[in-house]
Write an enzyme that holds these catalytic residues in place. Structure first.
Site, mmCIF file in Angstrom:
data_model
loop_
_atom_site.group_PDB
_atom_site.id
_atom_site.type_symbol
_atom_site.label_atom_id
_atom_site.label_comp_id
_atom_site.label_asym_id
_atom_site.label_seq_id
_atom_site.Cartn_x
_atom_site.Cartn_y
_atom_site.Cartn_z
ATOM 1 N N ASN A 245 -51.011 118.139 -47.821
ATOM 2 C CA ASN A 245 -50.491 116.826 -47.426
ATOM 3 C C ASN A 245 -49.812 116.187 -48.635
ATOM 4 O OD1 ASN A 245 -50.511 113.894 -47.132
ATOM 5 N ND2 ASN A 245 -51.694 114.223 -45.264
ATOM 6 N N ASP B 213 -61.753 114.715 -47.557
ATOM 7 C CA ASP B 213 -61.579 114.509 -46.129
ATOM 8 C C ASP B 213 -61.751 113.022 -45.914
ATOM 9 O OD1 ASP B 213 -61.000 115.893 -43.616
ATOM 10 O OD2 ASP B 213 -62.843 114.944 -42.948
ATOM 11 N N PHE C 190 -49.182 106.212 -46.642
ATOM 12 C CA PHE C 190 -48.965 107.241 -45.622
ATOM 13 C C PHE C 190 -50.032 107.087 -44.553
ATOM 14 C CE2 PHE C 190 -52.092 109.032 -48.407
ATOM 15 C CZ PHE C 190 -52.873 109.873 -47.638
ATOM 16 N N GLY C 191 -49.928 107.906 -43.522
ATOM 17 C CA GLY C 191 -50.950 107.892 -42.470
ATOM 18 C C GLY C 191 -51.021 106.561 -41.748
ATOM 19 N N HIS D 154 -60.371 103.475 -50.275
ATOM 20 C CA HIS D 154 -61.477 104.405 -50.082
ATOM 21 C C HIS D 154 -61.384 105.577 -51.043
ATOM 22 C CE1 HIS D 154 -58.045 105.400 -47.677
ATOM 23 N NE2 HIS D 154 -58.524 106.558 -47.290
ATOM 24 N N ARG D 155 -60.147 106.091 -51.231
ATOM 25 C CA ARG D 155 -59.981 107.233 -52.128
ATOM 26 C C ARG D 155 -60.226 106.826 -53.569
ATOM 27 N NH1 ARG D 155 -55.898 108.976 -49.744
ATOM 28 N NH2 ARG D 155 -57.106 110.334 -48.390
#
Length: 222
Positions: A19, A78, A168-169, A203-204
């Site tokens: 990704n 993930d 993104f996402g 979160h990352r």
């Protein structure tokens, strides 16, 4: 207790992703630490089937597959969007909620619309009813089978229509608590807002802060 996996400045680290958005975020976060980064996509490694039912299971699947195939220490994540009114969906299936776009990639506009349609069908129209969180689990895996997990989470509200073209996402529909703009409207520096000794916003970034503390000792050893 087994010693924690440690990395040193100059070490080669495989980012177990195909990704480009995730890879860009990892490169941004890891840039200060002097690691030599290569991605699973760049090495042409196959993408393992994500058969886990938790973020931890899928992070481990990806990290260990990449470590075994390459002989390198591999870092995988993930992550996904969990919406309270939808019973935690899409969760580990976040990417699957996005249809296929050009060149076989994901069309996250399709995914965002599906989340919104499902929220509307559930009668979740007020901000209080549109609570959710982004969750990330990082796995650092060694070719010999050892691994470590690092978990991060950020709470927020789902907005509609999507706002912003950064990130993104599902970033354009997620407004983190304490802000009046979405992740899609934030620069990478704003979204992560991570510096050594700080937790970070995304979160990352929050999972990454734990990774830095535990795998890099707060910073890469010289």
């Amino acid at each position: 207790m087994a010693a924690r996996l440690k990395l040193r400045r100059g070490d080669r680290l495989l980012i177990a992703t195909h990704n480009s958005g995730k890879l860009s975020e990892f490169r941004h976060l890891l840039e200060p630490f002097g690691l030599q980064l290569v991605s699973a996509g760049e090495l042409g490694l196959p993408e393992p089937e994500e058969t886990g039912t938790t973020f931890a299971e899928n992070a481990r699947l990806k990290a260990h597959a990449a470590a075994r195939a390459s002989g390198l220490v591999a870092l995988a994540d993930d992550s996904g969007l969990c919406v309270d009114a939808l019973g935690g969906q899409p969760g580990v299936y976040t990417a699957n909620w996005a249809g296929s776009g050009a060149n076989g990639g994901r069309d996250y506009m399709v995914g965002m619309r599906r989340v919104e349609d499902t929220l509307q069908a559930a009668g979740a129209t007020s901000p209080a009813a549109r609570r959710g969180s982004f969750n990330a689990t990082l796995c650092l895996a060694h070719p010999d089978g050892r691994d470590e997990l690092y978990v991060g989470r950020v709470e927020g509200t789902l907005v509609w229509p999507p706002r912003g073209d950064k990130g993104f996402g599902f970033d354009p529909v997620f407004m983190p608590d304490g802000f009046d703009i979405t992740f899609g409207e934030m620069s990478a520096a704003e979204k992560h807002s991570w510096t050594p000794g700080q937790t970070g916003l995304s979160h990352r970034a929050r999972a990454f802060a734990r990774f830095v503390e535990q795998a890099l000792g707060g910073g890469v050893e010289h």
